[in-house]
Write an enzyme that holds these catalytic residues in place. Structure first.
Site, PDB file in Angstrom:
ATOM      1  N   LYS A  51       0.834  -1.214   0.000  1.00 57.47           N
ATOM      2  CA  LYS A  51       0.000   0.000   0.000  1.00 57.47           C
ATOM      3  C   LYS A  51       0.860   1.252   0.000  1.00 57.47           C
ATOM      4  O   LYS A  51       0.615   2.189  -0.761  1.00 57.47           O
ATOM      5  CB  LYS A  51      -0.906  -0.002   1.235  1.00 57.47           C
ATOM      6  N   ASN A  52       1.884   1.260   0.855  1.00 60.67           N
ATOM      7  CA  ASN A  52       2.658   2.493   0.999  1.00 60.67           C
ATOM      8  C   ASN A  52       3.603   2.757  -0.171  1.00 60.67           C
ATOM      9  O   ASN A  52       4.182   3.843  -0.271  1.00 60.67           O
ATOM     10  CB  ASN A  52       3.429   2.493   2.330  1.00 60.67           C
ATOM     11  N   CYS A  64      -4.360   7.872   9.865  1.00 55.46           N
ATOM     12  CA  CYS A  64      -4.535   7.343  11.212  1.00 55.46           C
ATOM     13  C   CYS A  64      -4.123   8.370  12.258  1.00 55.46           C
ATOM     14  O   CYS A  64      -3.126   9.069  12.087  1.00 55.46           O
ATOM     15  CB  CYS A  64      -3.694   6.085  11.378  1.00 55.46           C
ATOM     16  N   ARG A 112       1.938  14.103  13.478  1.00 53.22           N
ATOM     17  CA  ARG A 112       2.148  13.954  12.038  1.00 53.22           C
ATOM     18  C   ARG A 112       2.317  15.295  11.315  1.00 53.22           C
ATOM     19  O   ARG A 112       1.528  15.669  10.436  1.00 53.22           O
ATOM     20  CB  ARG A 112       1.042  13.108  11.416  1.00 53.22           C
ATOM     21  N   ASP A 125       6.049  19.780   8.280  1.00 54.25           N
ATOM     22  CA  ASP A 125       7.022  20.862   8.093  1.00 54.25           C
ATOM     23  C   ASP A 125       8.172  20.475   7.144  1.00 54.25           C
ATOM     24  O   ASP A 125       8.669  21.319   6.404  1.00 54.25           O
ATOM     25  CB  ASP A 125       7.589  21.303   9.457  1.00 54.25           C
ATOM     26  N   ASP A 138       4.868   0.420  12.028  1.00 54.41           N
ATOM     27  CA  ASP A 138       3.605  -0.178  11.578  1.00 54.41           C
ATOM     28  C   ASP A 138       3.453  -1.632  12.022  1.00 54.41           C
ATOM     29  O   ASP A 138       2.411  -2.234  11.789  1.00 54.41           O
ATOM     30  CB  ASP A 138       3.482  -0.088  10.045  1.00 54.41           C
ATOM     31  N   ARG A 157      -8.570  -0.052   5.060  1.00 57.01           N
ATOM     32  CA  ARG A 157      -7.735   0.956   4.390  1.00 57.01           C
ATOM     33  C   ARG A 157      -6.457   0.324   3.843  1.00 57.01           C
ATOM     34  O   ARG A 157      -5.894   0.808   2.862  1.00 57.01           O
ATOM     35  CB  ARG A 157      -7.323   2.060   5.381  1.00 57.01           C
TER      36      ARG A 157
HETATM   37  C1  UD1 Z   1       4.553   6.699   6.447  1.00 52.97           C
HETATM   38  C2  UD1 Z   1       3.606   5.546   6.298  1.00 52.97           C
HETATM   39  C3  UD1 Z   1       3.185   5.040   7.659  1.00 52.97           C
HETATM   40  C4  UD1 Z   1       4.383   4.724   8.506  1.00 52.97           C
HETATM   41  C5  UD1 Z   1       5.366   5.888   8.545  1.00 52.97           C
HETATM   42  C6  UD1 Z   1       6.670   5.559   9.257  1.00 52.97           C
HETATM   43  C7  UD1 Z   1       2.494   6.008   4.216  1.00 52.97           C
HETATM   44  C8  UD1 Z   1       1.254   6.447   3.522  1.00 52.97           C
HETATM   45  N1  UD1 Z   1       2.457   6.004   5.553  1.00 52.97           N
HETATM   46  O1  UD1 Z   1       3.842   7.745   7.093  1.00 52.97           O
HETATM   47  O2  UD1 Z   1       2.401   3.864   7.464  1.00 52.97           O
HETATM   48  O3  UD1 Z   1       3.963   4.476   9.838  1.00 52.97           O
HETATM   49  O4  UD1 Z   1       5.686   6.290   7.207  1.00 52.97           O
HETATM   50  O5  UD1 Z   1       7.280   4.464   8.654  1.00 52.97           O
HETATM   51  O6  UD1 Z   1       3.479   5.637   3.603  1.00 52.97           O
HETATM   52  N2  UD1 Z   1       7.534  14.238  10.679  1.00 52.97           N
HETATM   53  C9  UD1 Z   1       7.784  15.564  10.976  1.00 52.97           C
HETATM   54  N3  UD1 Z   1       7.685  16.475   9.963  1.00 52.97           N
HETATM   55  C10 UD1 Z   1       7.348  16.115   8.686  1.00 52.97           C
HETATM   56  C11 UD1 Z   1       7.119  14.761   8.398  1.00 52.97           C
HETATM   57  C12 UD1 Z   1       7.218  13.835   9.420  1.00 52.97           C
HETATM   58  O7  UD1 Z   1       8.083  15.925  12.119  1.00 52.97           O
HETATM   59  O8  UD1 Z   1       7.283  16.998   7.812  1.00 52.97           O
HETATM   60  C13 UD1 Z   1       7.652  13.231  11.758  1.00 52.97           C
HETATM   61  C14 UD1 Z   1       6.308  12.540  12.034  1.00 52.97           C
HETATM   62  O9  UD1 Z   1       5.509  13.271  12.938  1.00 52.97           O
HETATM   63  C15 UD1 Z   1       6.774  11.214  12.601  1.00 52.97           C
HETATM   64  C16 UD1 Z   1       8.081  10.940  11.832  1.00 52.97           C
HETATM   65  O10 UD1 Z   1       8.496  12.189  11.316  1.00 52.97           O
HETATM   66  O11 UD1 Z   1       7.091  11.362  13.963  1.00 52.97           O
HETATM   67  C17 UD1 Z   1       7.941   9.942  10.705  1.00 52.97           C
HETATM   68  O12 UD1 Z   1       6.890  10.331   9.845  1.00 52.97           O
HETATM   69  P1  UD1 Z   1       6.875   9.960   8.318  1.00 52.97           P
HETATM   70  O13 UD1 Z   1       7.991   9.013   8.001  1.00 52.97           O
HETATM   71  O14 UD1 Z   1       6.753  11.192   7.519  1.00 52.97           O
HETATM   72  O15 UD1 Z   1       5.512   9.137   8.201  1.00 52.97           O
HETATM   73  P2  UD1 Z   1       4.417   9.229   7.068  1.00 52.97           P
HETATM   74  O16 UD1 Z   1       5.063   9.469   5.748  1.00 52.97           O
HETATM   75  O17 UD1 Z   1       3.314  10.108   7.519  1.00 52.97           O
END
Ligand code: UD1
Length: 430
Positions: free
Chosen positions: A22-23, A117, A122, A125, A305, A397
């Site tokens: 999915k991801n 979720c 999340r 920035d 996950d 999902r």
């Molecule tokens: C993706 C996956 C999710 C998985 C996660 C971590 C998808 C659709 N979802 O989520 O299933 O749990 O990777 O492997 O692929 N963060 C910031 N600023 C940002 C972006 C992220 O502070 O701009 C922080 C987040 O709050 C979190 C960490 O970085 O604590 C990791 O987040 P991120 O790797 O971006 O997760 P997602 O891409 O949302």
């Protein structure tokens, strides 16, 4: 409302075919609109998140032809809108991949702020920082993220945290920028690599995906491609832990064992046996489970996950285990549901201290998010008596035919949508 009704106690035995990730599918589908030529995607999981994304893409003019359940052709030569704000798209996290894809190709986009979720704050920035570094303006207004650029110019970007989403989004926009972009401290997850491979198959020039420095030489346009999505690491891991907690013998097929290393290492530590072939993993669990400690980390560490699924297994393992969540601060909400099944778990901040119990007992449970939902189902499979899992739209999902695949392994599980159907299930399973 639909629920899963489960009668626990049957060991899972047999083989299960793992679907596309999915991801990986989500960014690959979004990136398909970065060319005007036709793109053909195989091994696409038929789950709610991919279908919601496809619906949003159709809404802005992408032509979609579903060849069969798992293959699709997409053509984005008729895109007529760069604003994506339909009601469903707000529900999924990956909506923001349309930002990077549209910004790269059209130099502007407006997309509803992402949902997904509720497992932590999340932030986005790092996505915004990356787009700005490439020369785009980014504003958040009326629930939309709006971005626009006169020119997109390659840049040297240091990510302040390892983010899958930000790495992917910046990689997409930078693919069609002028000059070279370097992303430092990039995410190394298999789906980041899969997207880079897909973009390269369309004519992009991306090197280093899978390491923490990705180098992208911008190209002026991308062409059509045929591409097969990698297998889903988390779906496979979920079935592997389902085998462990039910004392079963399950082979997950169509997997890339390398992607499952952190998961199989933990299964070995808690006392399971693993047999690995080129594209399959067999998990056999015949002995009592033992305790261990685990900390979630970016790939190649143990995936966040998979945190709820391993916690369910450790709840049934002898001794005291500690699970530390380092990615999302709010990912233990399902623990109160496990406690209602008899688990002995104390959560302190981002750490769960688990004293193994001999058994879980069936209860009516509420799935708080996607992966926690699947973990509660596997807890139900191991439990004594009947478990009912509510709110299964979360599970749908990200898992295709979850209950049917479990049933093929011998689980007693059914999707029910009324009290009458639930009573019928109870009568059937005795
Ligand atoms: C993706 C996956 C999710 C998985 C996660 C971590 C998808 C659709 N979802 O989520 O299933 O749990 O990777 O492997 O692929 N963060 C910031 N600023 C940002 C972006 C992220 O502070 O701009 C922080 C987040 O709050 C979190 C960490 O970085 O604590 C990791 O987040 P991120 O790797 O971006 O997760 P997602 O891409 O949302």
């Amino acid at each position: 409302m639909e629920q899963y009704a489960i009668r626990g106690g049957s060991p899972l035995v047999g083989e299960v075919e793992i679907g596309g990730a999915k991801n990986a599918a989500l960014p690959i589908l979004a990136a398909s609109l970065m060319t005007d030529e036709t793109v053909h995607i195989e091994n696409m999981p038929d789950v709610r998140d991919t279908n919601v994304l496809l619906e949003a893409m159709r809404g802005i003019g992408v032509l979609e032809k579903r060849i069969d359940r798992h293959s699709v052709t997409l053509n984005a030569s008729q895109v007529h809108s760069l604003v994506v704000e339909d009601d469903n798209i707000k529900m999924i996290r990956a909506s923001y991949y349309l930002l990077g894809a549209l910004l790269g190709k059209y130099r502007q986009a407006q997309v509803a702020l992402p949902g997904g979720c509720d497992i932590g704050s999340r932030a986005i920035d790092q996505h915004i920082k990356g787009f700005r570094a490439l020369g785009a303006e980014v504003r958040i207004e009326h629930g939309l993220i709006k971005t626009r650029a006169e020119r997109l110019v390659g840049s040297h970007i240091y990510m302040d945290c390892v983010s899958v989403g930000a790495t992917i989004n910046v990689m997409m926009a930078a693919t069609l920028a002028e000059g070279q972009t370097i992303i430092e401290n990039s995410a190394k997850e298999p789906h980041v690599v899969d997207l880079a491979n897909f973009l390269n198959s369309m004519g992009a020039n991306i090197k280093g995906a899978g390491t923490d420095v990705i180098r992208i030489k911008g190209v002026s346009k991308l062409h059509g491609s045929e591409y097969t999505i990698i297998p889903d690491q988390i779906e496979a891991g979920t079935f592997m832990f389902a085998a462990a907690v039910t004392k079963g013998d399950v082979t997950v097929k169509n997997v890339i064992p390398k992607h499952l290393e952190s998961i199989s290492a933990k299964l070995l530590e808690i006392g399971c046996e693993i047999e690995e072939t080129d594209d399959a993993m067999r998990v056999v669990c015949s002995k009592p489970l033992r305790h261990t400690h685990v900390k979630t980390l970016p790939y190649p560490g143990f995936p966040t996950d998979m945190q709820p699924q391993i916690t369910v297994a450790l709840g049934l393992s002898s001794g005291t285990s500690i699970v530390t969540e380092t990615i999302f601060e709010n990912r233990f909400k399902y623990v109160e549901e496990l406690i209602r099944m008899g688990a002995d778990i104390k959560v302190e901040g981002t750490t769960a201290i688990i004293d193994g119990v001999e058994k879980y007992t069936g209860a009516t449970l509420y799935a708080p998010d996607l992966r926690a939902g699947s973990a509660l189902v596997i807890a139900g499979l191991a439990a004594e008596g009947i478990t009912v899992v509510d709110n299964i739209h979360y599970i749908e999902r990200g898992y295709e035919d979850f209950h049917l695949k479990l049933r093929a392994l011998g689980a007693q599980i059914e999707k029910v949508s009324s009290e009458r159907e639930l009573q019928k299930f109870k009568l059937k399973v005795g």
